[in-house]
Design a protein around this motif. Structure first.
Motif, PDB file in Angstrom:
ATOM      1  N   ALA A 295     -66.873-100.114  32.977  1.00  0.00           N
ATOM      2  CA  ALA A 295     -67.865-101.179  33.174  1.00  0.00           C
ATOM      3  C   ALA A 295     -68.756-101.360  31.947  1.00  0.00           C
ATOM      4  O   ALA A 295     -69.358-102.419  31.761  1.00  0.00           O
ATOM      5  CB  ALA A 295     -68.726-100.888  34.403  1.00  0.00           C
ATOM      6  N   ARG A 296     -68.835-100.326  31.086  1.00  0.00           N
ATOM      7  CA  ARG A 296     -69.625-100.456  29.856  1.00  0.00           C
ATOM      8  C   ARG A 296     -68.728-100.384  28.610  1.00  0.00           C
ATOM      9  O   ARG A 296     -69.198-100.111  27.510  1.00  0.00           O
ATOM     10  CB  ARG A 296     -70.690 -99.360  29.788  1.00  0.00           C
ATOM     11  N   GLY A 297     -67.441-100.607  28.797  1.00  0.00           N
ATOM     12  CA  GLY A 297     -66.525-100.596  27.663  1.00  0.00           C
ATOM     13  C   GLY A 297     -65.957 -99.229  27.336  1.00  0.00           C
ATOM     14  O   GLY A 297     -65.206 -99.073  26.373  1.00  0.00           O
ATOM     15  N   GLY A 298     -66.315 -98.206  28.144  1.00  0.00           N
ATOM     16  CA  GLY A 298     -65.759 -96.863  27.958  1.00  0.00           C
ATOM     17  C   GLY A 298     -64.384 -96.763  28.606  1.00  0.00           C
ATOM     18  O   GLY A 298     -63.814 -97.764  29.047  1.00  0.00           O
ATOM     19  N   ASP A 299     -63.855 -95.533  28.679  1.00  0.00           N
ATOM     20  CA  ASP A 299     -62.478 -95.394  29.190  1.00  0.00           C
ATOM     21  C   ASP A 299     -62.276 -94.134  30.022  1.00  0.00           C
ATOM     22  O   ASP A 299     -61.154 -93.768  30.324  1.00  0.00           O
ATOM     23  CB  ASP A 299     -61.501 -95.393  28.006  1.00  0.00           C
ATOM     24  N   THR A 300     -63.373 -93.444  30.407  1.00  0.00           N
ATOM     25  CA  THR A 300     -63.228 -92.196  31.162  1.00  0.00           C
ATOM     26  C   THR A 300     -62.564 -92.427  32.514  1.00  0.00           C
ATOM     27  O   THR A 300     -61.864 -91.550  33.031  1.00  0.00           O
ATOM     28  CB  THR A 300     -64.606 -91.528  31.364  1.00  0.00           C
ATOM     29  N   ASN A 301     -62.777 -93.602  33.108  1.00  0.00           N
ATOM     30  CA  ASN A 301     -62.153 -93.899  34.407  1.00  0.00           C
ATOM     31  C   ASN A 301     -61.177 -95.075  34.299  1.00  0.00           C
ATOM     32  O   ASN A 301     -60.854 -95.728  35.278  1.00  0.00           O
ATOM     33  CB  ASN A 301     -63.222 -94.208  35.461  1.00  0.00           C
ATOM     34  N   GLY A 302     -60.681 -95.316  33.075  1.00  0.00           N
ATOM     35  CA  GLY A 302     -59.710 -96.395  32.868  1.00  0.00           C
ATOM     36  C   GLY A 302     -58.313 -96.009  33.313  1.00  0.00           C
ATOM     37  O   GLY A 302     -58.048 -94.848  33.643  1.00  0.00           O
ATOM     38  N   PRO A 303     -57.384 -96.969  33.331  1.00  0.00           N
ATOM     39  CA  PRO A 303     -56.011 -96.704  33.783  1.00  0.00           C
ATOM     40  C   PRO A 303     -55.325 -95.543  33.053  1.00  0.00           C
ATOM     41  O   PRO A 303     -54.632 -94.740  33.683  1.00  0.00           O
ATOM     42  CB  PRO A 303     -55.298 -98.032  33.521  1.00  0.00           C
ATOM     43  N   ALA A 304     -55.514 -95.424  31.738  1.00  0.00           N
ATOM     44  CA  ALA A 304     -54.864 -94.345  30.978  1.00  0.00           C
ATOM     45  C   ALA A 304     -55.364 -92.979  31.428  1.00  0.00           C
ATOM     46  O   ALA A 304     -54.593 -92.025  31.577  1.00  0.00           O
ATOM     47  CB  ALA A 304     -55.116 -94.529  29.483  1.00  0.00           C
ATOM     48  N   SER A 305     -56.666 -92.909  31.673  1.00  0.00           N
ATOM     49  CA  SER A 305     -57.282 -91.659  32.096  1.00  0.00           C
ATOM     50  C   SER A 305     -56.802 -91.248  33.491  1.00  0.00           C
ATOM     51  O   SER A 305     -56.434 -90.090  33.729  1.00  0.00           O
ATOM     52  CB  SER A 305     -58.802 -91.855  32.076  1.00  0.00           C
ATOM     53  N   VAL A 306     -56.798 -92.204  34.413  1.00  0.00           N
ATOM     54  CA  VAL A 306     -56.373 -91.921  35.794  1.00  0.00           C
ATOM     55  C   VAL A 306     -54.898 -91.504  35.819  1.00  0.00           C
ATOM     56  O   VAL A 306     -54.510 -90.560  36.524  1.00  0.00           O
ATOM     57  CB  VAL A 306     -56.631 -93.154  36.695  1.00  0.00           C
ATOM     58  N   LYS A 544     -61.388-107.501  18.802  1.00  0.00           N
ATOM     59  CA  LYS A 544     -61.929-106.766  17.652  1.00  0.00           C
ATOM     60  C   LYS A 544     -60.883-105.852  17.004  1.00  0.00           C
ATOM     61  O   LYS A 544     -61.197-105.047  16.138  1.00  0.00           O
ATOM     62  CB  LYS A 544     -63.137-105.936  18.099  1.00  0.00           C
ATOM     63  N   GLY A 545     -59.623-105.956  17.482  1.00  0.00           N
ATOM     64  CA  GLY A 545     -58.558-105.128  16.923  1.00  0.00           C
ATOM     65  C   GLY A 545     -58.500-103.722  17.480  1.00  0.00           C
ATOM     66  O   GLY A 545     -57.882-102.839  16.889  1.00  0.00           O
ATOM     67  N   ASN A 546     -59.160-103.502  18.634  1.00  0.00           N
ATOM     68  CA  ASN A 546     -59.164-102.184  19.267  1.00  0.00           C
ATOM     69  C   ASN A 546     -58.292-102.188  20.522  1.00  0.00           C
ATOM     70  O   ASN A 546     -57.694-103.192  20.882  1.00  0.00           O
ATOM     71  CB  ASN A 546     -60.599-101.777  19.615  1.00  0.00           C
ATOM     72  N   LEU A 547     -58.252-101.077  21.217  1.00  0.00           N
ATOM     73  CA  LEU A 547     -57.374-100.918  22.386  1.00  0.00           C
ATOM     74  C   LEU A 547     -58.121-100.722  23.701  1.00  0.00           C
ATOM     75  O   LEU A 547     -57.780-101.319  24.710  1.00  0.00           O
ATOM     76  CB  LEU A 547     -56.482 -99.674  22.195  1.00  0.00           C
ATOM     77  N   ALA A 548     -59.113 -99.823  23.677  1.00  0.00           N
ATOM     78  CA  ALA A 548     -59.689 -99.325  24.920  1.00  0.00           C
ATOM     79  C   ALA A 548     -60.874-100.172  25.393  1.00  0.00           C
ATOM     80  O   ALA A 548     -61.653-100.656  24.570  1.00  0.00           O
ATOM     81  CB  ALA A 548     -60.142 -97.870  24.721  1.00  0.00           C
ATOM     82  N   PRO A 549     -60.988-100.287  26.726  1.00  0.00           N
ATOM     83  CA  PRO A 549     -60.093 -99.743  27.761  1.00  0.00           C
ATOM     84  C   PRO A 549     -58.844-100.627  27.948  1.00  0.00           C
ATOM     85  O   PRO A 549     -58.951-101.844  28.004  1.00  0.00           O
ATOM     86  CB  PRO A 549     -60.970 -99.764  29.014  1.00  0.00           C
TER      87      PRO A 549
END
Length: 574
Positions: A295-306, A544-549
């Motif tokens: 929800a803030r652009g992080g990835d701790t609970n994103g699909p890859a992490s889960v 911006k050329g990034n991946l996550a999340p």
């Protein structure tokens, strides 16, 4: 009374002087004769010259009692029992090198940072705390220290460029905050003999349609785990996988030590993903943490992490011994050496010395191992340019609360135990390599066949994809303890992987918010971002050329791929 005091003082000075009369080159030569010999990148004349520098630099501190601390691993046991005594004999500085649990080291460090009371004169603590040390400014910048107050006690032959881990101990401000003392990686471990067995190879090819070999991705790892689990080898039923699952602080290391990045969590970038790291914590252009949840652009609970947590649970249940679920890190470590495990995704090379002992079921009669280390396979979300695993870098740290003279004496010891004179011998004892010159030393070329690929890995270009926790983590002690509790809930079945990671990122953000409110980290502390949807943040990242999340991949399985181990090693040397 005054005369009596002077007499007592004079006696004390004479006593101290007498105690140090034996510290010097005779003691250094005795140490070099007995302990080092030709196990050094320096010839004997250069070893003696380095020892003479230590003798001279230590003179103002002779007679001092210095206390340092590290976690209990083989390398530090050697320092504590052998090198600390040698240093004391040679320099006249008495060193007490305490060995305690890793969690206890962090607790002592935290207490000293919070209280300002000098508990230890130097700490060997993980470079995982680099973000903490940089933001709290309680640790001395070694860059400043070596140029200023510590200049007179900085070895001109230290050769920082020779250390392979300094990029992990350098903060975004460009300063070095910690000096590497020992370093080990977590790598893929497998039974080389079983993988080269003709019947195993033929049966695997017939069942899966491709060659049995080192898995490049998780799909292949899963097939190999299934193939070996329940298979009979040498009259025993074996398992295709090993891990551990007890709800215990050590469960946290299993995940913060880059499990999520192996799955493809976070962004591209070496040594750590930017702007989102492998913990799923995102920073802005000023290195301020802005969030952990998607929800803030992080990835701790994103699909890859889960996905990474789901695979961990699935494999433990289906392919590991039942007892693994109730084991801790230290309990699970020796299990593969007992001879019933075909492969392990996640093996700390700190266990190497215990895996090559004569008489083990995984060691041949000639002392060569039946197993090998190889690069870890990656998950379906992983992209080229991401880190692929973890390296632990235990590093010397000097806190500002330690008085200058004590810090100087401790810094001399830190340089002694990492010096070119002693590093090759120390590395043969603990196998935790920190210097390029040591890695390339002929003695390791000679010993490499008995170390199962460890030396080949450290000499390979693949090494750069293994790195510790990076600078996005603003308070390692507070945040790291959240992981084992959240993952433990998933491991026990109390929560689904998604629920566990939702809870973890929310708890991490509570810590970030507290730090932001308190303002204790100034203009490099957290600055929380506004909340948006996963899709919005993903679109922003891609623009911006990034991946996550990343968005969820369906299905979460790619085409299995393996590589022949011997061909892989050849490609490195080419």
């Amino acid at each position: 009374m005054r005369r009596q005091f002077l007499t007592s003082t004079t006696a004390l000075v004479l006593l101290l002087g007498a105690g140090n009369a034996y510290a010097g080159m005779d003691e250094a030569k005795a140490f070099l004769d007995a302990e080092i010999k030709d196990m050094s990148t320096l010839d004997r004349a250069a070893q003696e010259a380095e020892m003479q520098w230590f003798i001279d630099a230590a003179k103002p501190f002779a007679g001092m009692d210095i206390k340092v601390v590290s976690e209990t691993i083989t390398t530090h046991e050697y320092e504590s029992k052998t090198l600390a005594k040698a240093f004391s004999d040679i320099t006249g500085i008495k060193i007490t090198h305490d060995l305690i649990g890793e969690g206890d080291v962090i607790e002592k460090l935290q207490t000293q940072m919070q209280s300002g009371e000098n508990i230890y004169d130097a700490y060997v603590n993980d470079s995982d705390l680099i973000g903490t040390h940089w933001r709290y400014q309680q640790a001395r910048s070694l860059t400043d220290w070596m140029a200023n107050e510590g200049k007179d006690v900085t070895n001109p032959n230290l050769d920082l460029a020779d250390f392979i881990g300094t990029k992990f101990t350098t903060a975004p401000d460009g300063d070095l905050y910690q000096l590497p003392d020992q370093q080990f990686a977590n790598l893929y471990w497998f039974r080389y003999d079983w993988f080269n067995d003709e019947k195993n190879k033929a049966d695997f090819k017939a069942k899966y349609g491709y060659d049995l070999g080192v898995p490049v991705n998780w799909s292949a790892y899963e097939d190999i785990a299934e193939f070996f689990t329940g298979r009979e080898i040498d009259g025993k039923k074996v398992y295709g996988h090993m891990d551990y699952g007890k709800k215990d602080p050590s469960l946290g290391w299993r995940f913060t030590d880059a499990w999520l990045s192996m799955a493809g969590n976070g962004d591209k970038g070496l040594p750590n993903g930017l702007p989102v790291d492998e913990w799923g914590i995102k920073v802005d252009e000023k290195s301020r943490p802005v969030g952990s949840c998607v929800a803030r652009g992080g990835d701790t609970n994103g699909p890859a992490s889960v996905y990474s947590i789901q695979k961990y649970l699935d494999w433990m249940k289906a392919y590991a011994p039942a007892a693994a679920q109730g084991m801790t890190f230290s309990e699970s470590g020796p299990v593969p050496a007992q001879g019933e495990i075909a492969q392990q995704m996640f093996m700390y090379t700190a266990f190497t010395a215990d895996m090559v002992k004569d008489g083990l079921p995984v060691v041949n009669e000639d002392g060569t191992p039946k197993w090998r280390f190889a690069p870890s396979p990656h998950g379906v979300y992983w992209k080229d340019g991401m880190k692929l695993g973890y390296q632990d870098v235990g590093s010397w740290t000097l806190l500002k609360s330690t008085p200058d003279d004590r810090a100087k004496a401790a810094w001399l010891y830190a340089q002694f135990v990492t010096s070119k004179t002693v590093d090759v011998k120390k590395s043969h004892v603990g196998l935790t390599l920190i210097r390029e010159s040591t890695i390339q030393h002929k003695s390791f070329t000679d010993r490499a066949p008995k170390l199962g690929g460890l030396i080949e890995f450290y000499r390979s270009p693949a090494r750069v994809q293994w790195s510790p926790t990076g600078t996005n983590v603003p308070d390692y002690p507070k945040l790291a303890q959240l992981w084992w509790q959240a993952i433990g809930d998933a491991s026990s079945g109390a929560k689904t992987p998604q629920e566990a990671m939702d809870s973890l990122c929310a708890e991490q953000e509570k810590v970030l918010e507290r730090l932001e409110r308190a303002g204790v980290q100034g203009d490099i502390g957290p600055k929380m971002a506004e909340e948006k949807t996963l899709e919005e943040w993903n679109a922003d990242a891609v623009a911006k050329g990034n991946l996550a999340p990343q968005l969820k991949i369906e299905p979460e399985k790619d085409k299995p791929q393996t590589i022949n181990y011997d061909e892989l090693v050849k490609s490195w040397s080419n």
